[in-house]
Design an enzyme around this catalytic site. Sequence first.
Site, PDB file in Angstrom:
ATOM      1  CE1 TYR A 140      -3.522   2.505   0.089  1.00  0.00           C
ATOM      2  CE2 TYR A 140      -3.630   2.304   2.485  1.00  0.00           C
ATOM      3  CZ  TYR A 140      -4.080   2.870   1.309  1.00  0.00           C
ATOM      4  OH  TYR A 140      -5.090   3.810   1.340  1.00  0.00           O
ATOM      5  CG  LEU A 176      13.201  -1.366  12.718  1.00  0.00           C
ATOM      6  CD1 LEU A 176      12.344  -2.377  13.481  1.00  0.00           C
ATOM      7  CD2 LEU A 176      13.634  -0.224  13.635  1.00  0.00           C
ATOM      8  CD  GLN A 206      -0.830  -2.424   8.055  1.00  0.00           C
ATOM      9  OE1 GLN A 206       0.000  -2.068   8.893  1.00  0.00           O
ATOM     10  NE2 GLN A 206      -1.075  -1.714   6.959  1.00  0.00           N
ATOM     11  CB  CYS A 365      -4.312  10.441  -4.039  1.00  0.00           C
ATOM     12  SG  CYS A 365      -4.731  10.847  -2.333  1.00  0.00           S
TER      13      CYS A 365
END
Length: 408
Positions: A140, A176, A206, A365
């Site tokens: 995403y 990370l 998620q 967008c």
Amino acid sequence: MITLTKTIDKALVKAFLKNISDQTFTVVFWDKESYKFGEGESKFEIVIHNFPHKKELFANPSTALAEAYMAGDIELVGNLQDIVESIMRHKNSFLNESKLLTMLGKCRPVGKRTSERDIAHHYDIGNDFYALWLDPTMSYSCAYFKTGSDSLYEAQMNKIHHILKKLNLKEGQTLLDIGCGWGYLAIEAAKKYKVKVLGITLSKEQLKKVEERIKHEGLQNLVTVKLMDYRDLEKSGLKFDRVVSVGMAEHVGKANLPLYFKNVNAILRETGLFLLHNITDVLETEVDGFISKYIFPGGYIPSLREELYIAAELGFHTMDIESLRLHYMKTLMHWAERFEGNMDKIRTMFDNKFIRMWRLYLNACAAAFHYAKVDVHQILLVKGNNNQLPLTRQYMYDMPSNRFTPKP
């Protein structure tokens, strides 16, 4: 008989819409009367059943008109992205009235509970919903189109491997992933480079999906995911060779940006690399009212210059900056098309107001990345000096020959 009130309303509508678009368009009023703005053929129509109140309209036109569209009070007949772009192109339209952030009162720090609530508002809508219109990786964020014929899945895989290449990963290193989303980048990093990855997120939906994927791929020894706020990194005692953050800095807020970079700096080893991928603005401006109220509450789009300034203050060296603006436009166009293509299923999940809200969000967008001031940048930073990196940027573009195909 036309009442005085409706006559006044029409005058307000015409006055407001006079400078709204650089294209010729037609307005169809509630009584079926039509009025054309501009010369020649109309490119689109605005059908008005009910117009926002003057007070709401002039207080925040973006929010007022978006709410009218969501409620069905206004219909936009034509290509929605093209209509929004035509508004953005007109220098006197309301979408070109960005307000600079000049007052500290508008930049208060966002607390942990607020962040959790804001993330849940958008990302915990449901994995089934996102799976309908995202690609199989459920990425995403902005994809990376190497060719005009790349599918959305291919472009998202390109993006993932482009990022991993930039990080110059070596087997046995630690990575990370801050704001790991549905986990595909973390999984690809472990599969291809044999690095140990920790992904952190605030989204429970998620987290559930990432844990399923880790187990499905048998990567429990290399990939871990946890619910964790970036503000807890510094006190965690963890250390990493590489840090990546894709599409997460927009949720931090202006006041917390220095804290965000401070936490990254605390857990990144000396000579370590940090790749930051996020939407940027040319200047430090307020977030669009519609987006901040309905789509990304608590969000803020940083400017490129403020991110670089904060990074430099902490001693980071900037190694590479790449703009992916038009890639994001194409990504959003793919998402909007897939969203419409799955409308029958989406209608069983959400009401018409939600559907119109998301339709407007995706198309607006896409228009913004095509014509407005927003961009998306990948910034590669190094903590201190790293003299072991390749002398040229070619290593970033040597794409891997073996692409991973997701398991069903």
